[in-house]
Design an enzyme around this catalytic site. Structure first.
Site, PDB file in Angstrom:
ATOM      1  CG  HIS A 165      -2.145   0.830   1.092  1.00 23.60           C
ATOM      2  ND1 HIS A 165      -2.255   1.881   0.206  1.00 23.60           N
ATOM      3  CD2 HIS A 165      -3.335   0.789   1.750  1.00 23.60           C
ATOM      4  CE1 HIS A 165      -3.446   2.446   0.325  1.00 23.60           C
ATOM      5  NE2 HIS A 165      -4.123   1.801   1.256  1.00 23.60           N
ATOM      6  CG  ASP A 390     -13.793 -12.551 -18.144  1.00 21.98           C
ATOM      7  OD1 ASP A 390     -12.976 -13.497 -18.025  1.00 21.98           O
ATOM      8  OD2 ASP A 390     -14.847 -12.649 -18.796  1.00 21.98           O
TER       9      ASP A 390
END
Length: 447
Positions: A165, A390
């Site tokens: 992060h 996807d």
């Protein structure tokens, strides 16, 4: 819960490799800036995507994912690097072609089904499917900045990811994920190049006096037991709001606009005050107790000059709103919504610059308690198209956050699985407050 814990033990790591960009990048260094540095002592940001199907061609799918990863890392090569410090102790991302790159683990969990993992309760069953539990971003000095675990399930595939992060926020994370999916589904190149020049937004060299902690694996056995006894028991749950509920919440908050001619409340502001009010009620706070609402806001379009949407790094800041619990509960929802709206609108380029200067004069890494007393802190965003990621074997059945960076009052908002304007609200709360929230029909929109 014993059955859930038993299932967790049935995840077996079968191999671990590293993936580098498929072309020569050379040596590259990029200093971290004021927007990045407060997160150095956060934990790795974990995401889990659950896919139905794909298990029969698991090996082929893993190879396809690795090949796509090699290509997408040509543009996102910083994720294949390490944290480092220059001679003056300024943190930076370092990359050269000899580094290990991204860590990719393969695992098998043949007794765990997609259905086991798409339940709305808890993260215990997810833990062994996501790497780097309890690992600080500072560990990026000696670990990869991105670790991926691909697990073969009984009837699907789980993709667990841990992003450092200190080098990127949610917008950059999902830009990377969608770009990787693009490559895996046959695109010769990604549609939007990452903007990697962090110093264009702020070029202030800051030295943080942080040293690497002991290796957590060695220390965990003796420290974990004591820490867990002292901490309140937390629960995590996903509350799914279909678009009809989201629309009703928004129309209710906007039914009586404030008299001073304020603009209509956005979907986010309406849902935010809905969550804030009902969580505050579930906590049984006294009327005089303060409660804080915190949102980690994207500043790409707020800074001057504005940065592109494709800015790769952290370009978020926490925006705080505080009021007494009694005021929040006794007043109609538009009272809290107006507090949130004013705080967000006031966070312009001037306010961002002032916050940065204040931090630079007295640097401080974030800790969870900094989110505020009795807080509701919102991260992630339903704007991220997480269900469009996807890779060629279908869209995810579920997208979740891991167990890292959770505390009492942490909320993650996701695009709803049902599409449209639906929103999934993932909340972490102290156990008794969570039980009251679960039984709050007005919060659940059952009335």
């Amino acid at each position: 819960m014993a059955e859930e814990a038993d299932k967790v033990t049935k995840v077996k790591i079968t191999s671990k490799t590293h993936v580098r960009p498929s072309k020569t990048i050379g040596k590259n260094e990029c200093q971290l800036v004021t927007f990045d540095l407060p997160y150095v002592a956060f934990y790795y940001n974990q995401k889990l995507l659950i896919y139905g199907g794909g298990q029969d061609e698991f090996k082929e799918n893993v190879e396809k994912l690795k090949e796509g990863l090699k290509v997408v890392l040509e543009d996102f090569y910083q994720l294949a690097g390490r944290l480092g410090k220059d001679d003056e102790g300024v943190f930076r991302v370092e990359y050269d072609d000899e580094m290990d790159g991204v860590e990719v683990s393969e695992a098998v969990a043949d007794e765990i089904s997609v259905g086991d993992l798409t339940v709305e309760e808890g993260t215990g069953a997810l833990k062994d499917l996501i790497p780097y539990n309890g690992i600080l971003n500072l560990e990026g000095l000696r670990r990869p900045l991105l670790a991926i675990q691909l697990t073969k399930l009984k009837d699907g595939l789980a993709m667990g990811l841990a992003f450092n992060h200190a080098i990127l926020d949610g917008t950059a994370t999902w830009h990377f994920m969608s770009s990787w999916a693009q490559i895996c589904t046959g695109s010769p190149s990604i549609s939007a190049q990452p903007f990697l020049e962090r110093t264009k937004v702020r070029d202030t060299r800051m030295k943080l006096d942080l040293s690497l902690p002991p290796d957590p694996v060695a220390a965990s056995a003796e420290s974990n037991g004591e820490a867990k006894q002292q901490e309140p028991k937390l629960r995590e749950k996903v509350f799914r709001f279909p678009e009809s509920a989201v629309d009703k919440i928004k129309s209710t908050v906007n039914a009586n606009p404030p008299p001073d001619g304020a603009k209509p409340f956005s979907t986010f502001q309406s849902l935010a005050v809905h969550v804030w009010r009902h969580v505050t009620h579930a906590r049984n706070l006294r009327p005089e107790d303060y409660t804080v609402f915190t949102v980690f806001a994207d500043c790409r379009k707020r800074v001057e000059p504005p940065m592109p949407e494709t800015y790769f790094g952290n370009l978020i800041q926490a925006i705080f709103t505080v009021t007494a619990a009694g005021l929040l509960s006794a007043n109609p929802p538009e009272f809290g919504a107006l507090l949130i709206q004013k705080a967000i609108d006031a966070h312009d380029a001037k306010a961002i610059d002032a916050r940065n200067k204040e931090w630079e004069q007295s640097p401080k890494v974030f800790q969870f308690k900094d989110a505020g007393v009795n807080c509701v802190a919102v991260g992630s965003s339903p704007r991220f198209k997480v269900y469009d990621v996807d890779f060629g074997f279908g869209k995810p059945e579920s997208v979740r956050s891991g167990s890292n960076n959770r505390f009492d009052g942490m909320v993650y908002l996701y695009q709803g699985k049902s599409g449209g304007r639906s929103i999934d609200v993932e909340i972490t709360l102290e156990a008794s407050a969570m039980e009251r929230l679960e039984n709050d029909k007005e919060f659940l929109m059952e009335v």
